[in-house]
Design a protein around this motif. Structure first.
Motif, PDB file in Angstrom:
ATOM      1  N   VAL A 158       0.937  -1.140  -0.050  1.00 30.13           N
ATOM      2  CA  VAL A 158      -0.133   0.155  -0.065  1.00 30.13           C
ATOM      3  C   VAL A 158       1.050   1.310   0.022  1.00 30.13           C
ATOM      4  N   TYR A 159       1.781   1.165   0.843  1.00 31.69           N
ATOM      5  CA  TYR A 159       2.785   2.357   0.739  1.00 31.69           C
ATOM      6  C   TYR A 159       3.484   2.615  -0.626  1.00 31.69           C
ATOM      7  N   SER A 160       3.740   1.490  -1.240  1.00 33.82           N
ATOM      8  CA  SER A 160       4.338   1.859  -2.507  1.00 33.82           C
ATOM      9  C   SER A 160       3.133   2.287  -3.616  1.00 33.82           C
ATOM     10  N   ALA A 161       2.139   1.721  -3.316  1.00 36.49           N
ATOM     11  CA  ALA A 161       0.929   2.182  -4.310  1.00 36.49           C
ATOM     12  C   ALA A 161       0.729   3.504  -4.218  1.00 36.49           C
ATOM     13  N   THR A 162       0.929   4.220  -3.005  1.00 35.64           N
ATOM     14  CA  THR A 162       0.616   5.542  -2.857  1.00 35.64           C
ATOM     15  C   THR A 162       1.850   6.470  -3.508  1.00 35.64           C
ATOM     16  N   LYS A 163       3.129   5.732  -3.354  1.00 36.01           N
ATOM     17  CA  LYS A 163       4.358   6.450  -3.751  1.00 36.01           C
ATOM     18  C   LYS A 163       4.383   6.419  -5.521  1.00 36.01           C
ATOM     19  N   PHE A 164       3.939   5.162  -5.938  1.00 37.24           N
ATOM     20  CA  PHE A 164       3.856   5.071  -7.362  1.00 37.24           C
ATOM     21  C   PHE A 164       2.838   5.857  -7.753  1.00 37.24           C
ATOM     22  N   ALA A 165       1.825   6.490  -7.116  1.00 39.67           N
ATOM     23  CA  ALA A 165       0.597   7.342  -7.679  1.00 39.67           C
ATOM     24  C   ALA A 165       1.398   8.531  -7.639  1.00 39.67           C
ATOM     25  N   VAL A 166       2.171   9.405  -6.418  1.00 39.02           N
ATOM     26  CA  VAL A 166       2.829  10.331  -6.397  1.00 39.02           C
ATOM     27  C   VAL A 166       3.847  10.564  -7.691  1.00 39.02           C
ATOM     28  N   ARG A 167       4.412   9.656  -8.136  1.00 39.11           N
ATOM     29  CA  ARG A 167       5.236   9.687  -9.474  1.00 39.11           C
ATOM     30  C   ARG A 167       4.278   9.850 -10.427  1.00 39.11           C
ATOM     31  N   ALA A 168       3.380   9.243 -10.749  1.00 39.52           N
ATOM     32  CA  ALA A 168       2.191   9.274 -11.922  1.00 39.52           C
ATOM     33  C   ALA A 168       1.812  10.636 -11.923  1.00 39.52           C
ATOM     34  N   LEU A 169       1.065  11.134 -10.670  1.00 37.66           N
ATOM     35  CA  LEU A 169       0.561  12.523 -10.791  1.00 37.66           C
ATOM     36  C   LEU A 169       1.662  13.718 -11.167  1.00 37.66           C
ATOM     37  N   SER A 170       2.799  13.517 -10.566  1.00 35.24           N
ATOM     38  CA  SER A 170       3.851  14.427 -10.858  1.00 35.24           C
ATOM     39  C   SER A 170       4.326  14.390 -12.240  1.00 35.24           C
ATOM     40  N   GLU A 171       4.532  13.417 -12.917  1.00 37.93           N
ATOM     41  CA  GLU A 171       4.449  13.164 -14.461  1.00 37.93           C
ATOM     42  C   GLU A 171       3.411  13.863 -15.200  1.00 37.93           C
ATOM     43  N   GLY A 172       2.314  13.733 -14.831  1.00 44.68           N
ATOM     44  CA  GLY A 172       1.110  14.373 -15.479  1.00 44.68           C
ATOM     45  C   GLY A 172       1.184  15.646 -15.589  1.00 44.68           C
ATOM     46  N   LEU A 173       1.487  16.078 -14.326  1.00 43.30           N
ATOM     47  CA  LEU A 173       1.465  17.621 -14.062  1.00 43.30           C
ATOM     48  C   LEU A 173       2.588  18.291 -14.666  1.00 43.30           C
ATOM     49  N   ARG A 174       3.847  17.527 -14.658  1.00 41.12           N
ATOM     50  CA  ARG A 174       4.978  18.287 -15.541  1.00 41.12           C
ATOM     51  C   ARG A 174       4.573  18.421 -16.836  1.00 41.12           C
ATOM     52  N   GLN A 175       3.818  17.438 -17.515  1.00 36.15           N
ATOM     53  CA  GLN A 175       3.729  17.472 -19.144  1.00 36.15           C
ATOM     54  C   GLN A 175       2.642  18.382 -19.171  1.00 36.15           C
ATOM     55  N   GLU A 176       1.596  18.796 -18.253  1.00 34.56           N
ATOM     56  CA  GLU A 176       0.577  19.780 -18.190  1.00 34.56           C
ATOM     57  C   GLU A 176       1.110  21.280 -18.221  1.00 34.56           C
ATOM     58  N   SER A 177       2.407  21.207 -17.541  1.00 34.96           N
ATOM     59  CA  SER A 177       2.850  22.710 -17.063  1.00 34.96           C
ATOM     60  C   SER A 177       3.955  23.202 -17.853  1.00 34.96           C
ATOM     61  N   LYS A 178       3.784  24.361 -18.152  1.00 37.53           N
ATOM     62  CA  LYS A 178       4.848  25.176 -19.081  1.00 37.53           C
ATOM     63  C   LYS A 178       5.596  26.173 -18.118  1.00 37.53           C
ATOM     64  N   ASP A 179       5.054  26.600 -17.050  1.00 35.85           N
ATOM     65  CA  ASP A 179       5.691  27.525 -16.316  1.00 35.85           C
ATOM     66  C   ASP A 179       5.875  27.122 -14.706  1.00 35.85           C
ATOM     67  N   VAL A 180       5.272  26.109 -14.531  1.00 37.56           N
ATOM     68  CA  VAL A 180       5.463  25.622 -13.174  1.00 37.56           C
ATOM     69  C   VAL A 180       6.345  24.128 -13.340  1.00 37.56           C
ATOM     70  N   ARG A 181       7.484  24.126 -12.758  1.00 38.39           N
ATOM     71  CA  ARG A 181       8.492  23.164 -12.844  1.00 38.39           C
ATOM     72  C   ARG A 181       8.107  21.810 -11.663  1.00 38.39           C
ATOM     73  N   VAL A 182       8.173  20.559 -11.891  1.00 43.26           N
ATOM     74  CA  VAL A 182       7.796  19.386 -11.145  1.00 43.26           C
ATOM     75  C   VAL A 182       8.979  18.669 -11.044  1.00 43.26           C
ATOM     76  N   THR A 183       9.280  18.228  -9.732  1.00 44.05           N
ATOM     77  CA  THR A 183      10.459  17.635  -9.373  1.00 44.05           C
ATOM     78  C   THR A 183       9.973  16.772  -8.431  1.00 44.05           C
ATOM     79  N   VAL A 184      10.453  14.960  -8.750  1.00 42.51           N
ATOM     80  CA  VAL A 184      10.015  13.999  -7.596  1.00 42.51           C
ATOM     81  C   VAL A 184      11.378  13.790  -6.927  1.00 42.51           C
ATOM     82  N   VAL A 185      11.440  13.820  -5.768  1.00 44.50           N
ATOM     83  CA  VAL A 185      12.515  13.176  -5.141  1.00 44.50           C
ATOM     84  C   VAL A 185      12.361  11.809  -4.289  1.00 44.50           C
ATOM     85  N   SER A 186      12.962  10.893  -4.558  1.00 44.32           N
ATOM     86  CA  SER A 186      12.870   9.625  -3.882  1.00 44.32           C
ATOM     87  C   SER A 186      14.120   9.047  -3.083  1.00 44.32           C
TER      88      SER A 186
END
Length: 248
Positions: A158-186
Motif C-alpha cells: 500500500v505504501y508503494s501504491a501511494t508513492k507510485f501514484a505520486v510519481r504518476a501524478l507528478s509526471e502528468g503535472l509536469r507534462q501539463e505545466s509550461k511555467d511550473v516545474r515539477v520534481t520528484v525526489v525519491s
C-alpha cells in the motif's frame, strides 16, 4: 548547515511535514543557503522551535499549523504564506507516513491513513499553490516519493501504491505545466521518525536493523532538494533518487 554554493536567487519555499526528518532537515538547509522557508506540520511546538532556531542562525523562517489531510488547512497554510511573503516560489510536498504491514493483516485504518497523507495530501498541496503559481507565471512543486515508488516489497504494497501514484501524478503535472516545474525526489532508507509509525513490532525491529546497515542522513535528501530548486527556471530536474550506496 552551510554550503559553498549559494542559491541562484532567494525563494519562498513551503515545506510540509517540517517537524522532523527530511522536512526539518530541508527547512534548515534551505534557510542556511538563503531561502525563506515556511514550515508546516501538526506539531506546531516543534516547527515553532525550528523556525526560532533558523532565525537565530540568521535565516528567514515562518511556521503555521498544517494538516495535509484537511483541504482547508492546506489552503490556509498556503494563503498565510502568500500573505506574509507576497509569493510562493516552491512547495515541497514532504509529509508522509509508512505503517508497513502484510496485506493479509487487513490494517485498513493504516491503508486509509497512507492514502490520505501520502497521496491526498500531495494533491491538496498542489491544489493550494497552483493558482498562485499560475498567477505568478512561475513556480516549482517538489513531491517527495520514495525508492518504493520504483519497486514493491512485501509489507510495503500500500505504501508503494501511494508513492507510485505520486510519481504518476507528478509526471502528468509536469507534462501539463509550461511555467511550473515539477520534481520528484525519491529517498532510500533515511534516518527519520518515519519508521516509528510501523505498528507491527517484529517488522519495526527488522526495518530498523536494515536502516542501521544502509541508510542516509536526512540532510542528504535536503541537499538534493536544494540542488533541484537551485537550477535556472528553464531547467526542470524531473527526478532524483537518493539512497545509501549499500542499499539493495
Amino acid at each position: 548547515m552551510t554550503s559553498s554554493a549559494p542559491p541562484m536567487s532567494s525563494k519562498v519555499v513551503l515545506v510540509t511535514g517540517a517537524s522532523s526528518g527530511i522536512g526539518e532537515a530541508t527547512g534548515r538547509y534551505l534557510a542556511a543557503i538563503g531561502h525563506t522557508v515556511v514550515l508546516g506540520a501538526r506539531r506546531t511546538d516543534r516547527i515553532g522551535l525550528l523556525a526560532q532556531e533558523i532565525r537565530e542562525a540568521g535565516g528567514k523562517a515562518f511556521h503555521w499549523h498544517l494538516d495535509v489531510t484537511d483541504l482547508e488547512s492546506v489552503r490556509s497554510f498556503a494563503a498565510s504564506a502568500y500573505d506574509q511573503c507576497g509569493r510562493i516560489d516552491v512547495l515541497i510536498n514532504n509529509a508522509g507516513v509508512m505503517p508497513l504491514s502484510l496485506m493479509e493483516d487487513l490494517r485498513i485504518d493504516e491503508w486509509d491513513r497512507m492514502i490520505d497523507v501520502n497521496l491526498r495530501g500531495v494533491l491538496y498541496g498542489i491544489a493550494a499553490v497552483m493558482p498562485i503559481m499560475r498567477k505568478q507565471g512561475v513556480g516549482h512543486i517538489v513531491n517527495v516519493a520514495s525508492v518504493s515508488a520504483h519497486r514493491v516489497d512485501p509489507t510495503a504494497a500500500v505504501y508503494s501504491a501511494t508513492k507510485f501514484a505520486v510519481r504518476a501524478l507528478s509526471e502528468g503535472l509536469r507534462q501539463e505545466s509550461k511555467d511550473v516545474r515539477v520534481t520528484v525526489v525519491s529517498p532510500g532508507f533515511t534516518r527519520s521518525e518515519l519508521f516509528d509509525g510501523i505498528g507491527v513490532a517484529p517488522l519495526k525491529t527488522a526495518v530498523r536493523a536494515m536502516m542501521d546497515q544502509a541508510s542516509i542522513p536526512a540532510s542528504a535528501v535536503a541537499e538534493a532538494i536544494g540542488y533541484a530548486i537551485g537550477q535556472p527556471e528553464n531547467v526542470d530536474v524531473g527526478e532524483v533518487i537518493v539512497r545509501a550506496t549499500a542499499q539493495g
